[in-house]
Each structure stands twice: as C-alpha cells, then as structure tokens.
Design a protein around this motif. Sequence first.
Motif, PDB file in Angstrom:
ATOM      1  N   ALA A  71     -22.334  -7.767  -9.079  1.00 50.20           N
ATOM      2  CA  ALA A  71     -22.545  -8.535  -7.839  1.00 50.20           C
ATOM      3  C   ALA A  71     -22.624  -7.626  -6.612  1.00 50.20           C
ATOM      4  CB  ALA A  71     -21.407  -9.546  -7.665  1.00 50.20           C
ATOM      5  N   ILE A  72     -21.917  -6.508  -6.614  1.00 50.93           N
ATOM      6  CA  ILE A  72     -21.955  -5.598  -5.460  1.00 50.93           C
ATOM      7  C   ILE A  72     -23.272  -4.835  -5.426  1.00 50.93           C
ATOM      8  CG2 ILE A  72     -20.879  -3.558  -4.400  1.00 50.93           C
ATOM      9  CD1 ILE A  72     -18.166  -4.644  -5.449  1.00 50.93           C
ATOM     10  N   ILE A  83     -22.096   5.418  -0.645  1.00 46.29           N
ATOM     11  CA  ILE A  83     -21.455   5.224  -1.949  1.00 46.29           C
ATOM     12  C   ILE A  83     -20.002   5.674  -1.864  1.00 46.29           C
ATOM     13  CG2 ILE A  83     -21.415   5.922  -4.380  1.00 46.29           C
ATOM     14  CD1 ILE A  83     -24.419   6.389  -4.218  1.00 46.29           C
ATOM     15  N   CYS A  84     -19.101   4.814  -2.293  1.00 43.59           N
ATOM     16  CA  CYS A  84     -17.676   5.140  -2.364  1.00 43.59           C
ATOM     17  C   CYS A  84     -17.348   5.455  -3.829  1.00 43.59           C
ATOM     18  CB  CYS A  84     -16.838   3.970  -1.862  1.00 43.59           C
ATOM     19  SG  CYS A  84     -15.069   4.292  -1.910  1.00 43.59           S
ATOM     20  N   VAL A  85     -16.857   6.654  -4.087  1.00 43.75           N
ATOM     21  CA  VAL A  85     -16.548   7.095  -5.445  1.00 43.75           C
ATOM     22  C   VAL A  85     -15.074   6.844  -5.733  1.00 43.75           C
ATOM     23  CG1 VAL A  85     -16.520   9.064  -7.023  1.00 43.75           C
ATOM     24  CG2 VAL A  85     -18.331   8.861  -5.308  1.00 43.75           C
ATOM     25  N   VAL A  86     -14.807   6.121  -6.821  1.00 42.37           N
ATOM     26  CA  VAL A  86     -13.427   5.804  -7.213  1.00 42.37           C
ATOM     27  C   VAL A  86     -13.209   6.215  -8.666  1.00 42.37           C
ATOM     28  CG1 VAL A  86     -13.190   3.892  -5.571  1.00 42.37           C
ATOM     29  CG2 VAL A  86     -14.035   3.432  -7.880  1.00 42.37           C
ATOM     30  N   GLU A  87     -11.948   6.282  -9.060  1.00 43.08           N
ATOM     31  CA  GLU A  87     -11.628   6.692 -10.423  1.00 43.08           C
ATOM     32  C   GLU A  87     -11.802   5.556 -11.427  1.00 43.08           C
ATOM     33  OE1 GLU A  87      -7.905   8.781 -10.874  1.00 43.08           O
ATOM     34  OE2 GLU A  87      -8.235   9.913  -9.034  1.00 43.08           O
ATOM     35  N   GLN A  88     -11.369   4.346 -11.068  1.00 46.92           N
ATOM     36  CA  GLN A  88     -11.366   3.222 -12.009  1.00 46.92           C
ATOM     37  C   GLN A  88     -11.870   1.949 -11.340  1.00 46.92           C
ATOM     38  OE1 GLN A  88     -10.786   3.637 -15.148  1.00 46.92           O
ATOM     39  NE2 GLN A  88      -9.815   5.644 -15.121  1.00 46.92           N
ATOM     40  N   LYS A  90     -10.449  -0.844 -11.110  1.00 42.89           N
ATOM     41  CA  LYS A  90      -9.356  -1.495 -10.365  1.00 42.89           C
ATOM     42  C   LYS A  90      -9.284  -0.985  -8.927  1.00 42.89           C
ATOM     43  CE  LYS A  90      -5.829   1.715 -11.948  1.00 42.89           C
ATOM     44  NZ  LYS A  90      -4.583   1.929 -12.644  1.00 42.89           N
ATOM     45  N   ASP A  91      -9.765   0.253  -8.692  1.00 41.59           N
ATOM     46  CA  ASP A  91      -9.767   0.798  -7.340  1.00 41.59           C
ATOM     47  C   ASP A  91     -10.748   0.042  -6.447  1.00 41.59           C
ATOM     48  OD1 ASP A  91      -7.942   2.729  -8.243  1.00 41.59           O
ATOM     49  OD2 ASP A  91      -9.554   4.078  -8.843  1.00 41.59           O
ATOM     50  N   ILE A  95     -10.013  -1.846  -2.781  1.00 41.84           N
ATOM     51  CA  ILE A  95     -10.790  -1.610  -1.560  1.00 41.84           C
ATOM     52  C   ILE A  95     -11.439  -2.904  -1.076  1.00 41.84           C
ATOM     53  CG2 ILE A  95     -12.794  -0.393  -0.586  1.00 41.84           C
ATOM     54  CD1 ILE A  95     -12.065   1.933  -2.539  1.00 41.84           C
ATOM     55  N   GLU A  96     -11.949  -3.705  -1.982  1.00 48.92           N
ATOM     56  CA  GLU A  96     -12.611  -4.962  -1.610  1.00 48.92           C
ATOM     57  C   GLU A  96     -11.639  -5.946  -0.968  1.00 48.92           C
ATOM     58  OE1 GLU A  96     -16.115  -6.104  -1.884  1.00 48.92           O
ATOM     59  OE2 GLU A  96     -16.049  -3.916  -1.673  1.00 48.92           O
ATOM     60  N   ARG A  97     -10.361  -5.884  -1.349  1.00 48.97           N
ATOM     61  CA  ARG A  97      -9.362  -6.784  -0.741  1.00 48.97           C
ATOM     62  C   ARG A  97      -9.226  -6.523   0.750  1.00 48.97           C
ATOM     63  NH1 ARG A  97      -6.334  -6.206  -5.547  1.00 48.97           N
ATOM     64  NH2 ARG A  97      -5.112  -4.526  -4.643  1.00 48.97           N
ATOM     65  N   VAL A  98      -9.433  -5.274   1.177  1.00 42.55           N
ATOM     66  CA  VAL A  98      -9.296  -4.910   2.585  1.00 42.55           C
ATOM     67  C   VAL A  98     -10.461  -5.456   3.409  1.00 42.55           C
ATOM     68  CG1 VAL A  98      -9.121  -2.951   4.174  1.00 42.55           C
ATOM     69  CG2 VAL A  98      -8.005  -2.841   1.960  1.00 42.55           C
TER      70      VAL A  98
END
Length: 199
Positions: A71-72, A83-88, A90-91, A95-98
């Motif tokens: 969806a994103i 682009i935001c690079v994350v490990e997993q 769940k990260d 970030i989306e909650r913020v």
Amino acid sequence: MDFYPVAIEKLIEEFAKLPSIGSKTAQRLTLHILNLPEDEVREFADALVKARGTVKYCGICGNYTEKDPCAICGNPNRDHNVICVVEQPKDIMAIERVRDFNGVYHVLHGSISPMAGRGPEDIKIKELVRRMSGEIQEVIVATNATIEGEATAMYISRVLKPLDVKVTRIASGMPVGSDLEYADEVTLAKSFEGRKEIK
C-alpha cells in the motif's frame, strides 16, 4: 512438565519459541487458549494460517503485504524520491505511527553483523542500490542505534555516495522523559554529537 498432558506441553513449547515469550508466559497463553470457546480457538488458528499463507514481501520495498506492491509503494501521494531504510518491517510500523514521514521505505531484513556471520550480501543492500535512479533525492538510514545498525548505516553511506544520492542518518540520543544516569555511553555520545542551539 510431566504433570501436563502431551498436547498441552507441546503447545507450551510452541508458544515459548516466540520472541520475548518465556516458559511462564507460554504456559499462561496455553491455559488461556484452553479456556476459550472452541469457535474462538478456531478463529485464532485460522487467522494464523491465513496470515502465514497470504502475507508476503513487497517486491519493491520488502515490507509485509498481501498484494504487490504494498500500500505504501503503490500510493501515488507518497514522496517516491525519498527512501527510508530500515532493518525490519516492524520498523516501518513504528515510523508510520508517528505520521511525520511521507516517503517510501526499503527493508534490509537484517543488519551487518560479523559476529553473527552476516555480511552486506546477506541483507537487501543490492536491492537498495538497484532502486537508485536520478529521481531519488535522499536516502534516510533509520537502522537501529546498535553497533550492527551503525555499521550497516556506514556501509550503506559508502555504497551510495558515489551514486550522487544524499544519504542522511536519523538522529539518535537521549529519549524524551529519560534520566541521564540510565543512559549508556553510546547514547550519551550521540546526544552530544547531535546537540542543537537553544533558541
């Protein structure tokens, strides 16, 4: 646990395999499920099987999804130049909650950790490099503030710099509401590095 029937012992063992679940919590979960009505237990089991069967990784970013792209990545209102690079995955959820970031993501599915035998080829760095085009303006590295996360961030920066892409790192330091006495050395050092003028 010889005092439990074999079926209960097996269920306790399976719950104990989950992250952050010790044997006592596994036992409580098992006994809770045994006390549920049978239709609720079937619903729970069906949800597990359905999630495992239908959820996959997005072909673009590597996030969890039921349809490809996720969806994103499929949202034209997101800024596809950042682009935001994350490990997993769940990260991404954190970030989306913020609700402050409107770009897209790239999930590495791990971090570089020589001690664990994980090198750059074991995570999705090549896939990140393939996503670089003239349209990408910034890559924000949001790996964890651990030794492995820092090593991964530095490696990504070195790989992407020659591609003429702006590479930034999320700020790290003292969390709001925390006490200095409980902060570790790395957190305090990062807090001093990232200090800002008070206006």
